[in-house]
Design a protein around this motif. Structure first.
Motif, PDB file in Angstrom:
ATOM      1  N   ARG A   1       1.825  19.720 -25.711  1.00  0.00           N
ATOM      2  CA  ARG A   1       2.203  18.587 -24.838  1.00  0.00           C
ATOM      3  C   ARG A   1       2.230  19.217 -23.516  1.00  0.00           C
ATOM      4  O   ARG A   1       3.308  19.843 -23.241  1.00  0.00           O
ATOM      5  N   LEU A   2       1.157  19.129 -22.641  1.00  0.00           N
ATOM      6  CA  LEU A   2       1.089  19.604 -21.221  1.00  0.00           C
ATOM      7  C   LEU A   2       0.839  18.840 -20.406  1.00  0.00           C
ATOM      8  O   LEU A   2       0.098  17.783 -20.530  1.00  0.00           O
ATOM      9  N   THR A   3       1.036  19.463 -19.169  1.00  0.00           N
ATOM     10  CA  THR A   3       0.617  18.438 -18.062  1.00  0.00           C
ATOM     11  C   THR A   3      -0.443  19.310 -17.062  1.00  0.00           C
ATOM     12  O   THR A   3      -0.349  20.534 -16.970  1.00  0.00           O
ATOM     13  N   ILE A   4      -1.538  18.691 -16.837  1.00  0.00           N
ATOM     14  CA  ILE A   4      -2.718  19.411 -16.282  1.00  0.00           C
ATOM     15  C   ILE A   4      -2.783  18.502 -14.878  1.00  0.00           C
ATOM     16  O   ILE A   4      -2.598  17.548 -14.988  1.00  0.00           O
ATOM     17  N   LEU A   5      -3.155  19.293 -13.925  1.00  0.00           N
ATOM     18  CA  LEU A   5      -3.557  18.702 -12.763  1.00  0.00           C
ATOM     19  C   LEU A   5      -5.428  18.532 -12.890  1.00  0.00           C
ATOM     20  O   LEU A   5      -6.102  19.217 -12.961  1.00  0.00           O
ATOM     21  N   VAL A   6      -5.465  17.014 -12.527  1.00  0.00           N
ATOM     22  CA  VAL A   6      -7.031  16.624 -12.421  1.00  0.00           C
ATOM     23  C   VAL A   6      -7.120  16.134 -10.779  1.00  0.00           C
ATOM     24  O   VAL A   6      -6.521  15.460 -10.488  1.00  0.00           O
ATOM     25  N   GLY A   7      -7.875  17.305 -10.061  1.00  0.00           N
ATOM     26  CA  GLY A   7      -7.498  17.157  -8.717  1.00  0.00           C
ATOM     27  C   GLY A   7      -6.208  17.068  -8.382  1.00  0.00           C
ATOM     28  O   GLY A   7      -5.506  18.244  -8.531  1.00  0.00           O
ATOM     29  N   ASP A   8      -5.668  16.270  -7.629  1.00  0.00           N
ATOM     30  CA  ASP A   8      -4.088  16.403  -7.339  1.00  0.00           C
ATOM     31  C   ASP A   8      -3.278  15.595  -8.064  1.00  0.00           C
ATOM     32  O   ASP A   8      -1.842  15.331  -8.051  1.00  0.00           O
ATOM     33  N   LYS A   9      -3.778  14.870  -9.023  1.00  0.00           N
ATOM     34  CA  LYS A   9      -3.206  13.805  -9.899  1.00  0.00           C
ATOM     35  C   LYS A   9      -2.761  14.842 -11.521  1.00  0.00           C
ATOM     36  O   LYS A   9      -3.495  15.140 -12.028  1.00  0.00           O
ATOM     37  N   PRO A  10      -1.469  14.804 -11.662  1.00  0.00           N
ATOM     38  CA  PRO A  10      -0.976  15.170 -13.155  1.00  0.00           C
ATOM     39  C   PRO A  10      -1.254  14.353 -14.149  1.00  0.00           C
ATOM     40  O   PRO A  10      -1.205  13.004 -14.000  1.00  0.00           O
ATOM     41  N   MET A  11      -1.812  14.850 -15.361  1.00  0.00           N
ATOM     42  CA  MET A  11      -2.204  14.099 -16.450  1.00  0.00           C
ATOM     43  C   MET A  11      -1.540  14.495 -17.498  1.00  0.00           C
ATOM     44  O   MET A  11      -1.640  16.160 -17.789  1.00  0.00           O
ATOM     45  N   ARG A  12      -0.937  14.150 -18.536  1.00  0.00           N
ATOM     46  CA  ARG A  12      -0.527  14.591 -20.000  1.00  0.00           C
ATOM     47  C   ARG A  12      -1.635  14.817 -20.872  1.00  0.00           C
ATOM     48  O   ARG A  12      -2.520  13.927 -21.077  1.00  0.00           O
ATOM     49  N   LEU A  13      -1.594  16.012 -21.563  1.00  0.00           N
ATOM     50  CA  LEU A  13      -2.501  16.425 -22.446  1.00  0.00           C
ATOM     51  C   LEU A  13      -1.536  16.746 -23.852  1.00  0.00           C
ATOM     52  O   LEU A  13      -0.864  17.060 -23.826  1.00  0.00           O
ATOM     53  N   GLU A  14      -2.282  16.294 -24.979  1.00  0.00           N
ATOM     54  CA  GLU A  14      -1.590  16.562 -26.123  1.00  0.00           C
ATOM     55  C   GLU A  14      -2.710  17.105 -27.178  1.00  0.00           C
ATOM     56  O   GLU A  14      -3.757  16.245 -27.283  1.00  0.00           O
ATOM     57  N   ALA A  15      -2.353  18.163 -27.777  1.00  0.00           N
ATOM     58  CA  ALA A  15      -3.434  18.613 -28.789  1.00  0.00           C
ATOM     59  C   ALA A  15      -2.738  19.188 -29.875  1.00  0.00           C
ATOM     60  O   ALA A  15      -1.744  19.849 -29.898  1.00  0.00           O
ATOM     61  N   GLU A  16      -3.488  18.972 -31.010  1.00  0.00           N
ATOM     62  CA  GLU A  16      -2.671  19.405 -32.297  1.00  0.00           C
ATOM     63  C   GLU A  16      -3.959  20.457 -32.803  1.00  0.00           C
ATOM     64  O   GLU A  16      -4.953  20.476 -32.802  1.00  0.00           O
ATOM     65  N   LEU A  17      -3.136  21.585 -33.445  1.00  0.00           N
ATOM     66  CA  LEU A  17      -3.864  22.889 -33.958  1.00  0.00           C
ATOM     67  C   LEU A  17      -3.375  22.989 -35.432  1.00  0.00           C
ATOM     68  O   LEU A  17      -2.096  22.641 -35.742  1.00  0.00           O
TER      69      LEU A  17
END
Length: 128
Positions: A96-112
């Motif tokens: 569960r990570l925060t990534i920046l898209v342009g200058d907007k933070p977005m939450r990303l969740e990935a399951e492995l």
């Protein structure tokens, strides 16, 4: 705690020096240690959350859950969970990570998930 799991450290990338300790024996619930050095006031803390049976690809194994928590000023904490089984390695992960898209933070969740026969360390994603 889980036995048979050794302390595991990986080199830090991106031109930094040092190592991050992913697993630190003994793996007992509540044990915590510092993660990798991070820039701009960010901090990583790694904690063993305990051991429980985990079904992966129809096989139940004891797996220890390790949490990586990264705090950064001005952002919600990032939290990733990884399950490790002795003699197998990582069998599951949730990031569960925060990534920046342009200058907007977005939450990303990935399951492995580990799947039997779905790859080798040399050729991930290929059949053995």
């Amino acid at each position: 705690g889980v036995t048979g799991v050794q302390t595991c450290a990986l080199p830090i990338s991106s031109g930094q020096t040092g190592h991050v300790v992913l697993l630190r024996a003994p793996l007992v619930e509540g044990r915590s240690w510092a993660g990798r050095p991070l820039p701009q006031g960010a901090e990583e803390r790694i904690t063993c959350l305990g051991t429980a049976p985990l079904a992966v690809d129809g096989i139940v194994r004891d797996a220890v859950c390790i949490r990586h928590r990264i705090t950064r000023p001005g952002f919600d904490p990032d939290e990733s969970l990884y399950w490790y089984s002795p003699d197998v390695g990582m069998v599951r992960g949730i990031e569960r990570l925060t990534i920046l898209v342009g200058d907007k933070p977005m939450r990303l969740e990935a399951e492995l998930l580990l799947r039997a026969g779905t790859g080798t360390s040399a050729n991930p994603g290929t059949k053995n």
